[in-house]
Scaffold this motif. Structure first.
Motif, mmCIF file in Angstrom:
data_model
loop_
_atom_site.group_PDB
_atom_site.id
_atom_site.type_symbol
_atom_site.label_atom_id
_atom_site.label_comp_id
_atom_site.label_asym_id
_atom_site.label_seq_id
_atom_site.Cartn_x
_atom_site.Cartn_y
_atom_site.Cartn_z
ATOM 1 N N ASN A 159 -3.764 10.060 -5.024
ATOM 2 C CA ASN A 159 -3.770 11.356 -4.341
ATOM 3 C C ASN A 159 -4.360 11.308 -2.939
ATOM 4 O O ASN A 159 -4.525 12.343 -2.304
ATOM 5 C CB ASN A 159 -4.534 12.381 -5.194
ATOM 6 C CG ASN A 159 -3.846 12.610 -6.517
ATOM 7 O OD1 ASN A 159 -2.661 12.880 -6.556
ATOM 8 N ND2 ASN A 159 -4.580 12.446 -7.597
ATOM 9 N N ARG A 160 -4.704 10.093 -2.492
ATOM 10 C CA ARG A 160 -5.268 9.888 -1.147
ATOM 11 C C ARG A 160 -6.490 10.774 -0.894
ATOM 12 O O ARG A 160 -6.600 11.427 0.127
ATOM 13 C CB ARG A 160 -4.209 10.129 -0.084
ATOM 14 C CG ARG A 160 -3.095 9.126 -0.112
ATOM 15 C CD ARG A 160 -2.214 9.274 1.065
ATOM 16 N NE ARG A 160 -3.043 9.132 2.274
ATOM 17 C CZ ARG A 160 -2.576 8.898 3.465
ATOM 18 N NH1 ARG A 160 -1.298 8.802 3.652
ATOM 19 N NH2 ARG A 160 -3.374 8.781 4.488
ATOM 20 N N THR A 161 -7.383 10.793 -1.861
ATOM 21 C CA THR A 161 -8.617 11.550 -1.678
ATOM 22 C C THR A 161 -9.750 10.572 -1.360
ATOM 23 O O THR A 161 -9.856 9.519 -1.991
ATOM 24 C CB THR A 161 -8.968 12.377 -2.926
ATOM 25 O OG1 THR A 161 -8.987 11.529 -4.070
ATOM 26 C CG2 THR A 161 -7.950 13.484 -3.149
ATOM 27 N N LEU A 218 -6.818 6.998 -5.385
ATOM 28 C CA LEU A 218 -5.829 6.197 -4.667
ATOM 29 C C LEU A 218 -4.465 6.888 -4.650
ATOM 30 O O LEU A 218 -3.801 6.956 -3.616
ATOM 31 C CB LEU A 218 -5.700 4.814 -5.295
ATOM 32 C CG LEU A 218 -6.892 3.883 -5.135
ATOM 33 C CD1 LEU A 218 -6.757 2.675 -6.051
ATOM 34 C CD2 LEU A 218 -7.039 3.442 -3.703
ATOM 35 N N HIS A 256 0.841 -1.196 0.000
ATOM 36 C CA HIS A 256 0.000 0.000 0.000
ATOM 37 C C HIS A 256 0.878 1.249 0.000
ATOM 38 O O HIS A 256 0.374 2.356 -0.056
ATOM 39 C CB HIS A 256 -0.894 0.025 1.244
ATOM 40 C CG HIS A 256 -1.970 -0.988 1.200
ATOM 41 N ND1 HIS A 256 -1.791 -2.283 1.636
ATOM 42 C CD2 HIS A 256 -3.243 -0.925 0.754
ATOM 43 C CE1 HIS A 256 -2.909 -2.955 1.474
ATOM 44 N NE2 HIS A 256 -3.804 -2.155 0.937
#
Length: 171
Positions: free
Chosen positions: A149-151, A147, A107
């Motif tokens: 850009n962790r939005t 995923l 991850h």
């Protein structure tokens, strides 16, 4: 294995799958420990090692028989960023030096982008994309971009339906 020294751990696959003599197994074990920067630690117990050292000892055990294919599952889990970066570098060195195919499940996007030739992006058990690092980064798929850009997903929650679901009697 906590009941065995680092050297015994690395020698285990050789004991179980070869008929090599003790001296040859010891030499091979020491060679692989040196490759993962653990030369001189063969007599220590796993409890005497740091988290990063334990991962490297396990890696030495995994490569002691010179496999052509190696799988990692979250190799940098639980490691600090510096040790994680060192492990990424070690994976690349092993890949090139041993002409090995390495499959990594992670991850850790920074790690994946550093060590991967190809990336397969999974979402809820489905393959969204499998391509080069550059192609994955450039993907216009909204879920892949989320995923990368962790939005968070923008799923609207109806408060009334949510409370009804929580307070409904279980029958």
């Amino acid at each position: 294995f906590n009941s065995m020294t680092v050297g015994e751990n690395v020698e285990l696959p050789l004991r179980e799958h070869t008929k090599l003599d003790e001296n040859t197994m010891r030499i091979m074990s020491r060679m692989k420990l040196e490759v993962v920067n653990l030369a001189g630690f063969e007599s220590l117990m796993p409890s005497e090692l740091s988290g990063g050292m334990i991962k490297r000892a396990a890696l030495a055990r995994a490569i002691v028989m010179d496999p052509r294919l190696l799988f990692f599952d979250e190799p940098s889990a639980g490691l600090d960023p510096v040790v994680s970066a060192e492990l990424d570098d070690l994976i690349l060195i092993l890949r090139d030096a041993m002409n090995m195919t390495i499959v990594v499940v992670t991850h850790e996007l920074e790690s994946a982008f550093k060590i991967a030739d190809r990336i397969t992006v999974l979402d809820q058990g489905r393959i969204l994309m499998s391509d080069t690092v550059a192609a994955v980064r450039a993907s216009d798929n909204p879920r892949i971009q989320s995923l990368l850009n962790r939005t968070p997903r923008n799923e609207a929650i109806n408060p009334e339906e949510y409370m009804e679901r929580l307070t409904r009697e279980i029958s």
